[in-house]
Scaffold this motif. Sequence first.
Motif, PDB file in Angstrom:
ATOM      1  N   THR A  30       0.914  -1.238  -0.028  1.00 10.86           N
ATOM      2  CA  THR A  30      -0.125  -0.284  -0.012  1.00 10.86           C
ATOM      3  C   THR A  30       0.858   1.296   0.086  1.00 10.86           C
ATOM      4  N   ILE A  31       0.056   2.266  -0.078  1.00  9.01           N
ATOM      5  CA  ILE A  31       0.968   3.681   0.032  1.00  9.01           C
ATOM      6  C   ILE A  31       1.527   3.644   1.243  1.00  9.01           C
ATOM      7  N   LEU A  32       0.838   3.255   2.430  1.00  6.97           N
ATOM      8  CA  LEU A  32       1.352   3.475   3.779  1.00  6.97           C
ATOM      9  C   LEU A  32       2.713   2.700   3.892  1.00  6.97           C
ATOM     10  N   HIS A  33       2.921   1.698   3.278  1.00  2.08           N
ATOM     11  CA  HIS A  33       4.248   1.009   3.306  1.00  2.08           C
ATOM     12  C   HIS A  33       5.166   1.777   2.666  1.00  2.08           C
ATOM     13  N   THR A  34       5.083   2.615   1.427  1.00  3.05           N
ATOM     14  CA  THR A  34       5.890   3.347   1.009  1.00  3.05           C
ATOM     15  C   THR A  34       6.336   4.563   1.738  1.00  3.05           C
ATOM     16  N   LEU A  35       5.344   5.121   2.398  1.00  2.00           N
ATOM     17  CA  LEU A  35       5.566   6.141   3.441  1.00  2.00           C
ATOM     18  C   LEU A  35       6.555   5.825   4.644  1.00  2.00           C
ATOM     19  N   ALA A  36       6.136   4.647   4.969  1.00  2.00           N
ATOM     20  CA  ALA A  36       6.909   3.889   6.140  1.00  2.00           C
ATOM     21  C   ALA A  36       8.338   3.799   5.642  1.00  2.00           C
ATOM     22  N   ALA A  37       8.544   3.233   4.452  1.00  2.00           N
ATOM     23  CA  ALA A  37      10.072   3.145   3.850  1.00  2.00           C
ATOM     24  C   ALA A  37      10.540   4.515   3.831  1.00  2.00           C
ATOM     25  N   GLY A  38       9.668   5.709   3.162  1.00  2.00           N
ATOM     26  CA  GLY A  38      10.245   6.950   3.059  1.00  2.00           C
ATOM     27  C   GLY A  38      10.665   7.471   4.337  1.00  2.00           C
ATOM     28  N   ILE A  39      10.109   7.207   5.414  1.00  2.00           N
ATOM     29  CA  ILE A  39      10.466   7.578   6.838  1.00  2.00           C
ATOM     30  C   ILE A  39      11.866   7.073   7.141  1.00  2.00           C
ATOM     31  N   LYS A  40      12.206   5.938   6.737  1.00  2.00           N
ATOM     32  CA  LYS A  40      13.585   5.639   6.938  1.00  2.00           C
ATOM     33  C   LYS A  40      14.592   5.817   5.909  1.00  2.00           C
ATOM     34  N   ASP A  41      14.224   6.561   4.857  1.00  2.00           N
ATOM     35  CA  ASP A  41      15.049   6.908   3.536  1.00  2.00           C
ATOM     36  C   ASP A  41      16.083   8.339   4.166  1.00  2.00           C
ATOM     37  N   ASP A  42      17.159   8.354   4.127  1.00  2.00           N
ATOM     38  CA  ASP A  42      17.812   9.272   4.564  1.00  2.00           C
ATOM     39  C   ASP A  42      17.449  10.815   3.606  1.00  2.00           C
ATOM     40  N   CYS A  44      14.373  11.315   2.271  1.00  2.00           N
ATOM     41  CA  CYS A  44      13.012  11.745   2.708  1.00  2.00           C
ATOM     42  C   CYS A  44      13.058  12.267   4.069  1.00  2.00           C
ATOM     43  N   ARG A  45      13.721  11.643   4.999  1.00  2.00           N
ATOM     44  CA  ARG A  45      14.172  12.199   6.334  1.00  2.00           C
ATOM     45  C   ARG A  45      14.343  13.469   6.247  1.00  2.00           C
ATOM     46  N   THR A  46      15.344  13.987   5.583  1.00  2.00           N
ATOM     47  CA  THR A  46      16.145  15.218   5.454  1.00  2.00           C
ATOM     48  C   THR A  46      15.092  16.076   5.160  1.00  2.00           C
ATOM     49  N   PHE A  47      14.287  15.629   4.042  1.00  2.00           N
ATOM     50  CA  PHE A  47      13.294  16.779   3.563  1.00  2.00           C
ATOM     51  C   PHE A  47      12.291  16.802   4.653  1.00  2.00           C
ATOM     52  N   PHE A  48      11.826  15.662   4.979  1.00  2.00           N
ATOM     53  CA  PHE A  48      10.688  15.939   6.254  1.00  2.00           C
ATOM     54  C   PHE A  48      11.257  17.022   7.252  1.00  2.00           C
ATOM     55  N   THR A  49      12.481  16.652   7.770  1.00  2.00           N
ATOM     56  CA  THR A  49      13.113  17.441   8.981  1.00  2.00           C
ATOM     57  C   THR A  49      13.403  18.957   8.416  1.00  2.00           C
ATOM     58  N   LEU A  51      11.051  20.470   6.216  1.00  2.00           N
ATOM     59  CA  LEU A  51       9.824  21.083   6.540  1.00  2.00           C
ATOM     60  C   LEU A  51       9.344  21.018   7.937  1.00  2.00           C
ATOM     61  N   GLN A  52      10.289  20.584   8.899  1.00  2.00           N
ATOM     62  CA  GLN A  52       9.933  20.720  10.436  1.00  2.00           C
ATOM     63  C   GLN A  52       8.919  19.852  10.675  1.00  2.00           C
ATOM     64  N   LEU A  53       8.937  18.667  10.330  1.00  2.00           N
ATOM     65  CA  LEU A  53       7.922  17.330  10.757  1.00  2.00           C
ATOM     66  C   LEU A  53       8.507  16.975  11.608  1.00  2.00           C
ATOM     67  N   ASN A  54       7.429  16.374  12.760  1.00  2.00           N
ATOM     68  CA  ASN A  54       8.092  15.684  13.726  1.00  2.00           C
ATOM     69  C   ASN A  54       8.308  14.139  13.185  1.00  2.00           C
ATOM     70  N   LEU A  55       9.488  13.763  12.985  1.00  2.00           N
ATOM     71  CA  LEU A  55       9.402  12.377  12.543  1.00  2.00           C
ATOM     72  C   LEU A  55       8.927  11.361  13.408  1.00  2.00           C
ATOM     73  N   ASP A  56       9.610  11.522  14.853  1.00  2.00           N
ATOM     74  CA  ASP A  56       8.953  10.360  15.903  1.00  2.00           C
ATOM     75  C   ASP A  56       7.370  10.421  15.701  1.00  2.00           C
ATOM     76  N   GLN A  57       6.776  11.495  15.700  1.00  2.00           N
ATOM     77  CA  GLN A  57       5.366  11.667  15.769  1.00  2.00           C
ATOM     78  C   GLN A  57       4.754  10.863  14.425  1.00  2.00           C
ATOM     79  N   LEU A  58       5.377  11.211  13.258  1.00  2.00           N
ATOM     80  CA  LEU A  58       4.812  10.567  11.983  1.00  2.00           C
ATOM     81  C   LEU A  58       5.250   9.118  11.907  1.00  2.00           C
TER      82      LEU A  58
END
Length: 140
Positions: A30-42, A44-49, A51-58
Amino acid sequence: MKLEQFTHASQELIHKAAALAQEKHNPALTILHTLAAGIKDDFCRTFFTTLQLNLDQLEKLVLAELERLPQTHGTQLAVDPQLEQFLKNCEQQATQLGDAYISLESFLLSWATTTALAQSVRDFFAQNRFTKQRILEHMQ
């Protein structure tokens, strides 16, 4: 959609998402699986950070939603129809960016615009202003 259309990093993300779906005994990727993988990708993590997203909460939200997915044993992993549509959207995002290949940036833009993610994740994105416009601003 052919895997050759994806950058190496995007192919890797899809493979990691599939491995996660199999590990969790989910019958469909599912899309959710891709997002879960993205959260672990360097990248994507840098991009989320950025944009000031709380990675732990996400990550907690995504993991909780993954736990709600059905589980089966002994079945072959299928591709969820919503994921197929999501990947088509990634292709459209790449085209709009003028990219010949579907990159992680296309995934970021598609995660921000899809309505097929769990409501809790979409609410998190809305509250944290994870939008296509903000992503595009930070890509420049």
